[in-house]
Design a protein around this motif. Structure first.
Motif, PDB file in Angstrom:
ATOM      1  N   GLY A 360      22.369   0.284  -3.208  1.00  0.00           N
ATOM      2  CA  GLY A 360      22.541   0.587  -1.796  1.00  0.00           C
ATOM      3  C   GLY A 360      21.269   0.985  -1.086  1.00  0.00           C
ATOM      4  O   GLY A 360      21.314   1.444   0.066  1.00  0.00           O
ATOM      5  N   CYS A 361      20.112   0.811  -1.741  1.00  0.00           N
ATOM      6  CA  CYS A 361      18.826   1.193  -1.146  1.00  0.00           C
ATOM      7  C   CYS A 361      18.618   0.499   0.200  1.00  0.00           C
ATOM      8  O   CYS A 361      18.785  -0.715   0.329  1.00  0.00           O
ATOM      9  CB  CYS A 361      17.689   0.832  -2.097  1.00  0.00           C
ATOM     10  N   THR A 362      18.251   1.288   1.202  1.00  0.00           N
ATOM     11  CA  THR A 362      18.028   0.748   2.550  1.00  0.00           C
ATOM     12  C   THR A 362      16.583   0.311   2.774  1.00  0.00           C
ATOM     13  O   THR A 362      16.251  -0.183   3.855  1.00  0.00           O
ATOM     14  CB  THR A 362      18.394   1.799   3.602  1.00  0.00           C
ATOM     15  N   GLN A 363      15.709   0.537   1.766  1.00  0.00           N
ATOM     16  CA  GLN A 363      14.287   0.203   1.858  1.00  0.00           C
ATOM     17  C   GLN A 363      13.636   0.893   3.053  1.00  0.00           C
ATOM     18  O   GLN A 363      12.794   0.319   3.746  1.00  0.00           O
ATOM     19  CB  GLN A 363      14.090  -1.310   1.936  1.00  0.00           C
ATOM     20  N   CYS A 364      14.027   2.157   3.264  1.00  0.00           N
ATOM     21  CA  CYS A 364      13.468   2.899   4.398  1.00  0.00           C
ATOM     22  C   CYS A 364      12.012   3.281   4.160  1.00  0.00           C
ATOM     23  O   CYS A 364      11.283   3.598   5.104  1.00  0.00           O
ATOM     24  CB  CYS A 364      14.297   4.153   4.667  1.00  0.00           C
ATOM     25  N   GLY A 365      11.584   3.306   2.891  1.00  0.00           N
ATOM     26  CA  GLY A 365      10.188   3.598   2.572  1.00  0.00           C
ATOM     27  C   GLY A 365       9.862   5.072   2.427  1.00  0.00           C
ATOM     28  O   GLY A 365       8.692   5.420   2.220  1.00  0.00           O
ATOM     29  N   ALA A 366      10.860   5.954   2.514  1.00  0.00           N
ATOM     30  CA  ALA A 366      10.585   7.392   2.374  1.00  0.00           C
ATOM     31  C   ALA A 366      10.011   7.719   1.000  1.00  0.00           C
ATOM     32  O   ALA A 366       9.152   8.594   0.864  1.00  0.00           O
ATOM     33  CB  ALA A 366      11.866   8.194   2.612  1.00  0.00           C
ATOM     34  N   CYS A 367      10.483   7.007  -0.014  1.00  0.00           N
ATOM     35  CA  CYS A 367       9.986   7.260  -1.373  1.00  0.00           C
ATOM     36  C   CYS A 367       8.540   6.812  -1.536  1.00  0.00           C
ATOM     37  O   CYS A 367       7.788   7.376  -2.352  1.00  0.00           O
ATOM     38  CB  CYS A 367      10.871   6.560  -2.395  1.00  0.00           C
ATOM     39  N   SER A 368       8.130   5.804  -0.783  1.00  0.00           N
ATOM     40  CA  SER A 368       6.772   5.263  -0.911  1.00  0.00           C
ATOM     41  C   SER A 368       5.715   6.298  -0.557  1.00  0.00           C
ATOM     42  O   SER A 368       4.628   6.320  -1.147  1.00  0.00           O
ATOM     43  CB  SER A 368       6.605   4.029  -0.020  1.00  0.00           C
ATOM     44  N   THR A 369       6.031   7.166   0.388  1.00  0.00           N
ATOM     45  CA  THR A 369       5.060   8.189   0.787  1.00  0.00           C
ATOM     46  C   THR A 369       4.876   9.259  -0.284  1.00  0.00           C
ATOM     47  O   THR A 369       3.882   9.980  -0.263  1.00  0.00           O
ATOM     48  CB  THR A 369       5.507   8.858   2.099  1.00  0.00           C
ATOM     49  N   ALA A 370       5.844   9.361  -1.208  1.00  0.00           N
ATOM     50  CA  ALA A 370       5.737  10.358  -2.278  1.00  0.00           C
ATOM     51  C   ALA A 370       5.072   9.792  -3.520  1.00  0.00           C
ATOM     52  O   ALA A 370       4.631  10.550  -4.387  1.00  0.00           O
ATOM     53  CB  ALA A 370       7.126  10.878  -2.651  1.00  0.00           C
ATOM     54  N   CYS A 371       5.009   8.459  -3.625  1.00  0.00           N
ATOM     55  CA  CYS A 371       4.493   7.829  -4.843  1.00  0.00           C
ATOM     56  C   CYS A 371       2.979   7.644  -4.761  1.00  0.00           C
ATOM     57  O   CYS A 371       2.479   6.824  -3.982  1.00  0.00           O
ATOM     58  CB  CYS A 371       5.169   6.477  -5.061  1.00  0.00           C
ATOM     59  N   ARG A 372       2.264   8.420  -5.584  1.00  0.00           N
ATOM     60  CA  ARG A 372       0.801   8.297  -5.643  1.00  0.00           C
ATOM     61  C   ARG A 372       0.349   7.261  -6.668  1.00  0.00           C
ATOM     62  O   ARG A 372      -0.845   7.050  -6.861  1.00  0.00           O
ATOM     63  CB  ARG A 372       0.189   9.654  -5.990  1.00  0.00           C
ATOM     64  N   TYR A 373       1.317   6.634  -7.339  1.00  0.00           N
ATOM     65  CA  TYR A 373       0.994   5.645  -8.373  1.00  0.00           C
ATOM     66  C   TYR A 373       1.133   4.205  -7.883  1.00  0.00           C
ATOM     67  O   TYR A 373       1.101   3.275  -8.689  1.00  0.00           O
ATOM     68  CB  TYR A 373       1.905   5.855  -9.594  1.00  0.00           C
ATOM     69  N   ASN A 374       1.364   4.026  -6.574  1.00  0.00           N
ATOM     70  CA  ASN A 374       1.438   2.683  -5.990  1.00  0.00           C
ATOM     71  C   ASN A 374       2.548   1.846  -6.642  1.00  0.00           C
ATOM     72  O   ASN A 374       2.424   0.634  -6.815  1.00  0.00           O
ATOM     73  CB  ASN A 374       0.090   1.950  -6.154  1.00  0.00           C
ATOM     74  N   ALA A 375       3.646   2.506  -7.009  1.00  0.00           N
ATOM     75  CA  ALA A 375       4.724   1.817  -7.727  1.00  0.00           C
ATOM     76  C   ALA A 375       5.958   1.579  -6.861  1.00  0.00           C
ATOM     77  O   ALA A 375       6.941   1.024  -7.352  1.00  0.00           O
ATOM     78  CB  ALA A 375       5.121   2.633  -8.961  1.00  0.00           C
ATOM     79  N   LEU A 376       5.919   1.990  -5.591  1.00  0.00           N
ATOM     80  CA  LEU A 376       7.069   1.800  -4.704  1.00  0.00           C
ATOM     81  C   LEU A 376       6.616   1.160  -3.396  1.00  0.00           C
ATOM     82  O   LEU A 376       6.907   1.636  -2.300  1.00  0.00           O
ATOM     83  CB  LEU A 376       7.773   3.136  -4.441  1.00  0.00           C
ATOM     84  N   THR A 377       5.910   0.066  -3.525  1.00  0.00           N
ATOM     85  CA  THR A 377       5.465  -0.675  -2.349  1.00  0.00           C
ATOM     86  C   THR A 377       6.644  -1.426  -1.740  1.00  0.00           C
ATOM     87  O   THR A 377       7.750  -1.473  -2.307  1.00  0.00           O
ATOM     88  CB  THR A 377       4.366  -1.677  -2.728  1.00  0.00           C
ATOM     89  N   THR A 378       6.411  -2.053  -0.595  1.00  0.00           N
ATOM     90  CA  THR A 378       7.465  -2.836   0.058  1.00  0.00           C
ATOM     91  C   THR A 378       7.968  -3.941  -0.864  1.00  0.00           C
ATOM     92  O   THR A 378       9.170  -4.223  -0.925  1.00  0.00           O
ATOM     93  CB  THR A 378       6.923  -3.448   1.361  1.00  0.00           C
ATOM     94  N   ILE A 379       7.054  -4.544  -1.588  1.00  0.00           N
ATOM     95  CA  ILE A 379       7.428  -5.616  -2.521  1.00  0.00           C
ATOM     96  C   ILE A 379       8.299  -5.063  -3.646  1.00  0.00           C
ATOM     97  O   ILE A 379       9.302  -5.680  -4.036  1.00  0.00           O
ATOM     98  CB  ILE A 379       6.167  -6.290  -3.094  1.00  0.00           C
ATOM     99  N   ASP A 380       7.934  -3.886  -4.183  1.00  0.00           N
ATOM    100  CA  ASP A 380       8.715  -3.280  -5.270  1.00  0.00           C
ATOM    101  C   ASP A 380      10.128  -2.939  -4.800  1.00  0.00           C
ATOM    102  O   ASP A 380      11.109  -3.170  -5.521  1.00  0.00           O
ATOM    103  CB  ASP A 380       8.023  -2.018  -5.784  1.00  0.00           C
ATOM    104  N   LEU A 381      10.229  -2.385  -3.592  1.00  0.00           N
ATOM    105  CA  LEU A 381      11.545  -2.032  -3.065  1.00  0.00           C
ATOM    106  C   LEU A 381      12.399  -3.277  -2.849  1.00  0.00           C
ATOM    107  O   LEU A 381      13.621  -3.252  -3.067  1.00  0.00           O
ATOM    108  CB  LEU A 381      11.398  -1.246  -1.762  1.00  0.00           C
ATOM    109  N   ALA A 382      11.773  -4.367  -2.412  1.00  0.00           N
ATOM    110  CA  ALA A 382      12.516  -5.618  -2.219  1.00  0.00           C
ATOM    111  C   ALA A 382      13.034  -6.161  -3.550  1.00  0.00           C
ATOM    112  O   ALA A 382      14.121  -6.736  -3.622  1.00  0.00           O
ATOM    113  CB  ALA A 382      11.625  -6.645  -1.532  1.00  0.00           C
ATOM    114  N   LYS A 383      12.254  -5.931  -4.620  1.00  0.00           N
ATOM    115  CA  LYS A 383      12.683  -6.381  -5.955  1.00  0.00           C
ATOM    116  C   LYS A 383      13.749  -5.469  -6.553  1.00  0.00           C
ATOM    117  O   LYS A 383      14.419  -5.842  -7.513  1.00  0.00           O
ATOM    118  CB  LYS A 383      11.474  -6.430  -6.896  1.00  0.00           C
TER     119      LYS A 383
END
Length: 438
Positions: A360-383
């Motif tokens: 049910g992820c909405t891909q809002c990107g809130a998690c991306s701002t917390a990830c310092r390991y570059n593991a939750l990019t837009t591409i990762d969320l789409a996958k």
């Protein structure tokens, strides 16, 4: 406070003092001091979880029952009066059993709160840390605990103290709602490690585990044994941590990674993505980390030259942290430069621990701002899954406003997986902290 809660507190203190006096009579102050921990917990309920206090009361009851039987039998064999002794020690045993019953019942709930999953995790962590350190202390050819080196015979005190610390750490990690606890305890781990290194460099070899200095560059975990042809302790240690918690070495246990984390947090609130060529750079550095020491060994290059090359590699890594990580907000050293990080990421993909993204992820990107390991990019969320550089740090979990992120392990619910993971990673963190000398 109700009368039963007050009675529970008084009995806990009396039982702690009685058991501590026993250890002081037949041992030392170092052995007696841990018996006072429950007395402290009676006034500071968050110090120890209730299940651990129940186990401590049961252990005390068994101790006094065994003492009563042994001393009564000894007196009977010599024809001495034994009834009064048996009654006294039996009463002490019953007092411990009474404390255990009160702790299980309403009085314990009133004093320490209801037992839940967090209490189970804190108890398991304390037992795992204590058991591991006792085993390591008995099997290691050297004195592992620093306090035991300064105060011979004090090992059991430090083991119990680290077990309590492990219980607190796991509780902090589980209750963290802002994703800050991990970074703080990780920084403490690194600070202790490098403080001991500096003291060792100052000439106090007691701060070095083997009495010999080893350059603290993560790449040497792999390159060092390949160059020397021996000394595989650190690769084995890394392998054990991988089997237990996957690539979480990179987010909880690496003494250098904590620097990268601190510097990246000084950067932009929203981490910048890594350049497209970053994975190729790290792959090339991993190949060089394997090939270079073998070539140097084949050419019979002396160790000072090899050490110099390793030092240069480490200094470049520090510059990357200070410049690239600080300016981008992304842990560039750990995700684009460190070859051991890539090893952990690749092996981690073959192991069961994951951070999963719900359907049910909405891909809002809130998690991306917390990830310092570059593991939750837009591409990762789409996958629908974190990228290769995910180190299971968990900073993203409390940031998701919909609760779609969580730890996963086959056969476990998301909540149970998080509890098991925190137990294991907190235990490893504290055990490594206890033996942090290089």
């Amino acid at each position: 406070m109700t009368s039963m809660a007050l009675l529970t507190r008084v009995l806990i203190v009396l039982c702690s003092l009685t058991t501590a006096a026993h250890f002081l009579r037949f041992g030392t102050l170092w052995e007696a001091a841990p018996a006072l921990f429950p007395a402290l917990a009676a006034f500071f309920p968050r110090l120890l979880p209730r299940p651990l206090l129940i186990l401590a009361a049961l252990g005390g009851a068994l101790l006094w029952a065994n003492q009563g039987v042994e001393l009564a039998a000894w007196r009977m064999n010599f024809g001495l009066p034994w009834m009064r002794l048996a009654l006294i020690l039996g009463a002490v045993c019953l007092a411990h059993l009474g404390v255990m019953a009160l702790m299980i019942g309403r009085a314990g709930k009133k004093l320490f709160g209801p037992m839940g999953g967090t209490d189970a995790v804190k108890t398991a962590t304390a037992l795992l840390v204590g058991g591991t350190l006792i085993l390591a202390q008995n099997k290691a050819p050297m004195t592992l605990l620093l306090g035991d080196r300064f105060f011979p015979g004090s090992g059991i005190f430090w083991i119990c103290l680290f077990a309590v610390h492990g219980s607190l750490v796991s509780g902090w990690l589980l209750s963290d709602r802002k994703g800050r606890t991990r970074g703080r305890i990780w920084t403490l781990f690194s600070a202790v490690f490098f403080a001991q290194l500096l003291l060792g460099l100052a000439g106090w070899s007691i701060f070095l585990m083997t009495g010999k200095l080893h350059l603290p560059v993560p790449a040497l975990i792999l390159a060092g044994p390949l160059f020397r042809g021996e000394g595989f302790f650190m690769p084995i240690l890394l392998g054990v941590s991988l089997l237990l918690v996957g690539p979480a070495w990179c987010s909880h246990l690496c003494y250098i990674g904590a620097w990268d984390d601190r510097l990246a947090r000084l950067g932009p609130a929203k981490p910048a993505p890594l350049p497209s060529w970053a994975p190729c750079l790290r792959a090339g550095l991993l190949v060089a980390t394997i090939v270079m020491p073998l070539v140097l060994r084949a050419l019979d290059i002396s160790w000072p030259w090899a050490l110099g090359l390793a030092a240069i590699f480490g200094l470049v890594g520090i510059m990357i942290m200070a410049l690239a990580s600080r300016s981008s907000g992304t842990m560039v050293h750990c995700t684009a430069y460190c070859p051991i990080g890539l090893v952990n990421n690749l092996i981690g993909r073959m192991l069961p621990w994951r951070v999963s993204i719900g359907s049910g992820c909405t891909q809002c990107g809130a998690c991306s701002t917390a990830c310092r390991y570059n593991a939750l990019t837009t591409i990762d969320l789409a996958k629908g899954r974190p990228g290769l550089t995910c180190s299971l740090c968990g900073d993203c979990l409390p940031r998701c406003p919909h609760g779609h992120l969580g730890y996963s392990f086959p056969g476990l619910t998301r909540a149970r997986a998080r509890q098991v993971f925190v137990t294991l990673v907190a235990s490893l963190h504290v055990v490594f902290l206890a033996v942090a000398r290089i």
